[in-house]
Design an enzyme around this catalytic site. Structure first.
Site, short mmCIF file in Angstrom:
data_model
loop_
_atom_site.label_atom_id
_atom_site.label_comp_id
_atom_site.label_asym_id
_atom_site.label_seq_id
_atom_site.Cartn_x
_atom_site.Cartn_y
_atom_site.Cartn_z
N GLY A 44 0.83 -1.20 0.00
CA GLY A 44 0.00 0.00 0.00
C GLY A 44 0.87 1.25 0.00
O GLY A 44 2.04 1.22 0.38
N CYS A 45 0.27 2.36 -0.40
CA CYS A 45 1.03 3.61 -0.53
C CYS A 45 1.48 4.13 0.83
O CYS A 45 2.66 4.43 1.04
CB CYS A 45 0.20 4.66 -1.27
SG CYS A 45 -1.48 4.89 -0.63
N TYR A 46 0.57 4.25 1.79
CA TYR A 46 0.94 4.67 3.13
C TYR A 46 1.95 3.68 3.74
O TYR A 46 2.92 4.08 4.39
CB TYR A 46 -0.28 4.69 4.05
CG TYR A 46 -1.20 5.87 3.94
CD1 TYR A 46 -0.75 7.17 4.15
CD2 TYR A 46 -2.56 5.69 3.68
CE1 TYR A 46 -1.62 8.25 4.10
CE2 TYR A 46 -3.44 6.76 3.62
CZ TYR A 46 -2.96 8.04 3.82
OH TYR A 46 -3.82 9.11 3.79
N ALA A 47 1.70 2.39 3.52
CA ALA A 47 2.55 1.37 4.13
C ALA A 47 3.96 1.41 3.57
O ALA A 47 4.93 1.12 4.29
CB ALA A 47 1.93 -0.01 3.91
#
Length: 321
Positions: A139-142
């Site tokens: 994921g992008c945030y991750a």
């Protein structure tokens, strides 16, 4: 594989071509010297030239609405699943039933916790990705949070707290409050205050518990993460910064700087910037700021890195720099 100019070309099928990430993937694959796009799937875009959906793309492909078995029957070497969470399974099952030879890159969260899939964060798990056939794109945030915490794991003294803000492209193209420019105007919108899937993903990837709260802002693209970390011992800001510089030395897509990175500078860039590394010695607490483009290093660029590694190509082949 087809041949062009003496080199084998690797066919790529894209399922989910209408979204923001799909458009970035089209442009990256189209410009790649070894990959080429053989079909693009979108029910909403069926029958339209792909170039109409993806500004700047020059492909002559027409978008199709293919069922999972039809995708599998195309026999392409790579299938990218750029779909919302919960929609990957029928395509994976169909490809497996047809022999399972294709490399599958899943951009949803559906396989990020599956031990049979390789987790595609090259800067932290590169060796596992060479020759991989099933890749779960992070994921992008991750992506930003893990890169922002990983170098400090050895001095971590408690749970990191991550305050994340994304541009509204992260909410996708399906209309909602989180991608409505009018509702976001002059606003910052918190959501999923506990239990966000990326919170679990960050903790799973690093092996530590993490608290994460996401927000949506009125800008279109980019992510900024402010990460507060308790320290187990006294560490100076200079020493901590040196840990980050050593961890990412030679990583072309990770920059470590002294200044606080700004999210506006991340838009359209293919890497991650880590900076503003500060330590409160009295409280034994460090703060780190991370920025990246949610559609690029947070999704499409990382998928391209993973595809290159899966085919033993140079990892950054086709990544503009």
């Amino acid at each position: 594989m087809a041949r062009e100019g003496g080199a084998e070309r690797i066919g790529v099928g894209l399922v989910g071509a209408r979204g923001y990430t799909g458009a970035e993937l089209v442009r990256l694959v189209e410009a790649h010297p070894r990959f080429h796009l053989t079909f693009a799937v979108s029910r909403q875009g069926k029958g339209r030239p792909l170039s109409e959906l993806c500004a700047g793309a020059e492909t002559e492909l027409v978008v199709e609405a293919l069922e999972p078995a039809e995708v599998a029957a195309r026999g392409t070497e790579v299938v990218i699943l750029a779909l919302p969470n919960g929609q990957a399974a029928p395509y994976v099952a169909a490809i497996e039933a047809a022999g399972g030879r294709a490399v599958i890159v899943d951009l949803s969260a559906d396989h990020r916790f599956d031990a049979e899939w390789r987790y595609g964060l090259p800067e932290l798990r590169r060796e596992a990705l060479f020759g991989a056939r099933r890749i779960a794109n992070p994921g992008c945030y991750a992506t930003g949070a893990q890169l922002g915490i990983a170098p400090a794991l050895g001095v971590l003294g408690g749970m990191p707290h991550v305050f994340g803000v994304s541009g509204y492209s992260g909410a996708g193209t399906t209309p909602s409050d989180r991608n409505d420019p009018e509702k976001l105007r002059d606003n910052l919108m918190p959501y999923a205050l506990v239990g966000h899937v990326h919170e679990r993903e960050i903790g799973h990837g690093l092996g530590v518990e993490v608290a994460f709260v996401p927000h949506v802002a009125p800008f279109f693209r980019g992510i900024t993460l402010t990460i507060a970390m308790p320290l187990a011992t006294t560490v100076s800001a200079d020493a901590l910064r040196a840990m980050y510089q050593a961890a990412y030395e030679g990583e072309a897509l990770v920059a470590v700087q002294e200044e606080i990175p700004l999210v506006r500078d991340a838009a359209g860039r293919h890497g991650v910037t880590i900076g503003g590394i500060t330590v409160d010695a009295a409280q034994r607490r460090a703060v780190v700021v991370v920025t990246l483009d949610n559609l690029l290093k947070g999704a499409a660029t990382q998928a391209l890195q993973n595809m290159n590694l899966a085919f033993s190509l140079p990892e950054l082949l086709g990544v503009p720099r």
